[in-house]
Design a protein around this motif. Sequence first.
Motif, mmCIF file in Angstrom:
data_model
loop_
_atom_site.group_PDB
_atom_site.id
_atom_site.type_symbol
_atom_site.label_atom_id
_atom_site.label_comp_id
_atom_site.label_asym_id
_atom_site.label_seq_id
_atom_site.Cartn_x
_atom_site.Cartn_y
_atom_site.Cartn_z
ATOM 1 N N GLN A 134 11.149 35.363 32.134
ATOM 2 C CA GLN A 134 9.851 36.545 31.526
ATOM 3 C C GLN A 134 11.121 37.573 30.915
ATOM 4 O OE1 GLN A 134 7.267 36.916 31.724
ATOM 5 N NE2 GLN A 134 6.752 35.039 33.591
ATOM 6 N N LEU A 135 10.896 38.180 29.499
ATOM 7 C CA LEU A 135 11.351 39.372 28.895
ATOM 8 C C LEU A 135 10.174 40.400 28.933
ATOM 9 C CD1 LEU A 135 12.578 36.958 25.916
ATOM 10 C CD2 LEU A 135 14.148 37.771 27.485
ATOM 11 N N ALA A 136 11.027 41.346 28.633
ATOM 12 C CA ALA A 136 10.309 42.571 28.635
ATOM 13 C C ALA A 136 10.904 43.475 27.948
ATOM 14 C CB ALA A 136 9.689 43.686 29.923
ATOM 15 N N GLN A 137 10.345 44.863 27.637
ATOM 16 C CA GLN A 137 10.960 45.386 26.650
ATOM 17 C C GLN A 137 10.367 46.471 27.891
ATOM 18 O OE1 GLN A 137 10.018 46.029 22.738
ATOM 19 N NE2 GLN A 137 11.415 44.272 21.554
ATOM 20 N N PRO B 210 23.659 54.909 11.812
ATOM 21 C CA PRO B 210 23.048 53.982 11.078
ATOM 22 C C PRO B 210 23.758 53.373 9.880
ATOM 23 C CG PRO B 210 21.042 55.518 11.399
ATOM 24 C CD PRO B 210 22.311 56.156 11.264
ATOM 25 N N THR B 211 24.623 53.975 9.834
ATOM 26 C CA THR B 211 25.763 53.759 8.607
ATOM 27 C C THR B 211 26.761 53.229 9.411
ATOM 28 O OG1 THR B 211 26.959 55.448 9.050
ATOM 29 C CG2 THR B 211 25.492 55.329 7.082
ATOM 30 N N ASN B 212 26.780 53.159 10.821
ATOM 31 C CA ASN B 212 27.867 52.344 11.496
ATOM 32 C C ASN B 212 27.910 52.528 13.253
ATOM 33 O OD1 ASN B 212 30.390 51.480 12.403
ATOM 34 N ND2 ASN B 212 31.443 53.713 13.524
ATOM 35 N N PRO B 213 26.917 50.752 13.172
ATOM 36 C CA PRO B 213 26.550 49.685 14.962
ATOM 37 C C PRO B 213 27.097 50.029 15.442
ATOM 38 C CG PRO B 213 25.629 48.822 12.983
ATOM 39 C CD PRO B 213 26.184 50.414 12.367
ATOM 40 N N VAL B 214 26.853 50.061 16.934
ATOM 41 C CA VAL B 214 28.134 49.501 17.671
ATOM 42 C C VAL B 214 27.174 48.470 18.512
ATOM 43 C CG1 VAL B 214 30.057 49.782 19.327
ATOM 44 C CG2 VAL B 214 29.453 51.719 17.941
ATOM 45 N N ASP B 215 27.529 47.114 18.013
ATOM 46 C CA ASP B 215 26.642 45.999 18.691
ATOM 47 C C ASP B 215 27.550 45.412 19.828
ATOM 48 O OD1 ASP B 215 25.854 43.619 19.628
ATOM 49 O OD2 ASP B 215 25.124 42.966 17.372
ATOM 50 N N THR B 216 27.543 45.494 21.439
ATOM 51 C CA THR B 216 28.059 44.582 22.049
ATOM 52 C C THR B 216 27.462 43.719 23.219
ATOM 53 O OG1 THR B 216 27.943 46.796 23.817
ATOM 54 C CG2 THR B 216 29.925 46.827 22.744
ATOM 55 N N ARG B 217 26.299 43.739 22.225
ATOM 56 C CA ARG B 217 25.862 42.459 22.802
ATOM 57 C C ARG B 217 26.737 41.013 23.418
ATOM 58 N NH1 ARG B 217 20.929 42.241 19.297
ATOM 59 N NH2 ARG B 217 22.186 42.485 17.837
ATOM 60 N N ALA C 172 14.995 44.649 27.577
ATOM 61 C CA ALA C 172 15.511 44.792 26.854
ATOM 62 C C ALA C 172 15.304 46.501 26.683
ATOM 63 C CB ALA C 172 15.221 45.173 25.127
ATOM 64 N N ILE C 173 15.914 48.303 27.413
ATOM 65 C CA ILE C 173 15.323 48.899 27.755
ATOM 66 C C ILE C 173 16.227 50.274 26.920
ATOM 67 C CG2 ILE C 173 16.204 50.579 29.721
ATOM 68 C CD1 ILE C 173 16.690 48.849 31.711
ATOM 69 N N ASP C 174 15.487 50.721 26.006
ATOM 70 C CA ASP C 174 15.228 51.981 24.884
ATOM 71 C C ASP C 174 15.760 53.249 25.631
ATOM 72 O OD1 ASP C 174 15.068 54.119 22.511
ATOM 73 O OD2 ASP C 174 13.388 53.409 22.401
ATOM 74 N N ARG C 175 16.884 53.497 25.535
ATOM 75 C CA ARG C 175 17.290 54.646 26.186
ATOM 76 C C ARG C 175 17.388 55.749 25.034
ATOM 77 N NH1 ARG C 175 17.695 53.357 31.529
ATOM 78 N NH2 ARG C 175 19.280 51.406 31.274
ATOM 79 N N GLY C 176 17.301 55.819 23.838
ATOM 80 C CA GLY C 176 16.582 57.003 22.594
ATOM 81 C C GLY C 176 18.070 56.638 22.163
ATOM 82 N N ALA C 177 17.898 57.755 20.790
ATOM 83 C CA ALA C 177 18.612 58.022 20.053
ATOM 84 C C ALA C 177 19.211 57.000 19.312
ATOM 85 C CB ALA C 177 19.489 59.039 20.825
ATOM 86 N N GLY C 178 18.605 56.111 19.600
ATOM 87 C CA GLY C 178 19.036 54.274 18.937
ATOM 88 C C GLY C 178 19.498 53.481 19.786
ATOM 89 N N VAL C 179 19.783 53.926 20.713
ATOM 90 C CA VAL C 179 21.036 53.301 21.735
ATOM 91 C C VAL C 179 19.370 51.772 22.798
ATOM 92 C CG1 VAL C 179 22.098 53.544 24.160
ATOM 93 C CG2 VAL C 179 22.613 54.435 21.889
ATOM 94 N N THR C 180 19.996 50.805 22.810
ATOM 95 C CA THR C 180 19.267 49.219 23.886
ATOM 96 C C THR C 180 20.146 49.144 24.165
ATOM 97 O OG1 THR C 180 17.332 49.757 21.327
ATOM 98 C CG2 THR C 180 17.389 47.799 23.656
ATOM 99 N N LEU D 52 24.053 42.929 29.924
ATOM 100 C CA LEU D 52 24.345 41.652 28.761
ATOM 101 C C LEU D 52 25.323 42.214 27.196
ATOM 102 C CD1 LEU D 52 21.368 39.224 29.229
ATOM 103 C CD2 LEU D 52 23.726 38.683 29.341
ATOM 104 N N GLY D 53 25.004 43.448 28.171
ATOM 105 C CA GLY D 53 26.271 44.651 26.666
ATOM 106 C C GLY D 53 24.166 45.459 26.292
ATOM 107 N N SER D 54 25.335 46.317 24.614
ATOM 108 C CA SER D 54 23.544 47.062 23.978
ATOM 109 C C SER D 54 23.980 47.438 22.547
ATOM 110 C CB SER D 54 24.255 49.015 24.725
ATOM 111 O OG SER D 54 25.910 49.046 24.146
ATOM 112 N N LEU D 55 23.201 47.848 22.602
ATOM 113 C CA LEU D 55 23.456 48.437 21.263
ATOM 114 C C LEU D 55 23.007 49.579 20.268
ATOM 115 C CD1 LEU D 55 23.255 46.641 17.848
ATOM 116 C CD2 LEU D 55 20.389 46.438 18.132
ATOM 117 N N ASP D 56 24.240 50.248 19.845
ATOM 118 C CA ASP D 56 24.217 51.063 19.407
ATOM 119 C C ASP D 56 23.980 51.408 17.815
ATOM 120 O OD1 ASP D 56 24.044 53.904 19.075
ATOM 121 O OD2 ASP D 56 26.329 54.100 20.775
ATOM 122 N N GLN D 57 22.949 52.430 17.720
ATOM 123 C CA GLN D 57 22.154 52.663 16.092
ATOM 124 C C GLN D 57 22.032 53.951 16.001
ATOM 125 O OE1 GLN D 57 19.595 48.962 13.759
ATOM 126 N NE2 GLN D 57 19.299 49.154 16.582
#
Length: 430
Positions: free
Chosen positions: A405-408, A384-391, A322-330, A376-381
Amino acid sequence: MPEPELEPEPEAEPDAASDAEPAPLFTLQTDPVTGATDITVAPEADGRLMAFFSAAEFIPGNSSVSGGEAYGLTLVLVPDDVDFEEAANSFDWQTFLAASSDAGITLDRADYFAAIGVELVQHWDLGQQGETNPVAGTFSGDYNQIRFDDRTLLPEIAANRDIAWFELTDNEELLGLMFGNVVASEPVTGPEAFFDFQTTVETYAFQTAAGTPSGGEENWEERVFLSPNDGDMIMGSEFADVILHPPGDPTAVTIIGGAGEDKIFAGLNDTVITDDDSDRDIIYVDTPASFAQIYDEVPVIQAGHEDVIEIEPSGSLVIGYAIDRGAGVTDYLYHIVHAPDGFAAPNTVLGAGDSPVSLEAYYLAAGIQLMAVGDLGSLDQSDPTNPVDTRIAPPAFDGPSLGFQLAQLTGDTITAATVFTTTSAISPVA
């Protein structure tokens, strides 16, 4: 008068040079990133460099594999006064092997060459190609053989002396021919004469004859050989396809599964897409066909949750990131890696005070080889009122001794403090 006492003669100083190990006849340096091998033969070393390519027929004990050819390259330093083929073909191997056994000596590959006065410089295992017998029921009515190809790219080889290249004329490994006193070879221009990966993508479409009683289908295969260019797209048919792109071929193609249950073998730089239907497709992942760390060239997989990724080598791992790209995008993705010496956590290979390093640098330091990447897609928050979830849910993974293994991460870098958690599966979807 008493006899004068004689002073004992001083003991001679040991000759340090006589006790020292003899200087090596050659040295090898291998670049850990490119896999290139540089050979330096000592100036005082007598001899010439000879490289022998072999394509040995094999019939393995594994009943699912019907046989094929195993490739290898052996590089030797042959003294000027030694005729290699004559020396190998006239040597009494039975007496040599019996004497070694009686003395309790365990022989390695170099010992056999030393027995005829030749120095083994390096031997490369270059993989196999052949045919498998698919398990009945994998495809409806499919009892045809399926080709496989895991030939390995030969690394760049440089030396301070010319290398004479030869191809063995019998379908046997060099040592086997030596033991039989039947070594014979033909000179070739160089390694490119052995086999060329940039040839074909081989596809099979298995079809079933209409109206044939169940359990007694008559099948035929429609085989197609394609010579792709970078950027070409190869699409499966409505039948059960096998699409085989040799893993050593660097030509970048996109392989899209067809409507049936497909099997796909990908090459370097390929993109594999099988999430376009509900059929269960199988994607095969093996150790990369290179002696180098080819981080940016591994296949990229876009598979559906109904698909299966078969991972061949034991000691492999699937790492979910799970890679934090900043600005609420993972972003969510997975890496399929090979860790033959075991998984080494960042704190065991990176210093606590070191600056963040790339995943590629971490893998190199930890002895981990990347084999494939999956999205595996992304979660764009960001809103916050309109999150985009393509996971999406990941495909199934199967393989011997497979670990997870899992890592952030924050960005595409890693530090000694990065925590990897052992798990039994990976999924970005709650």
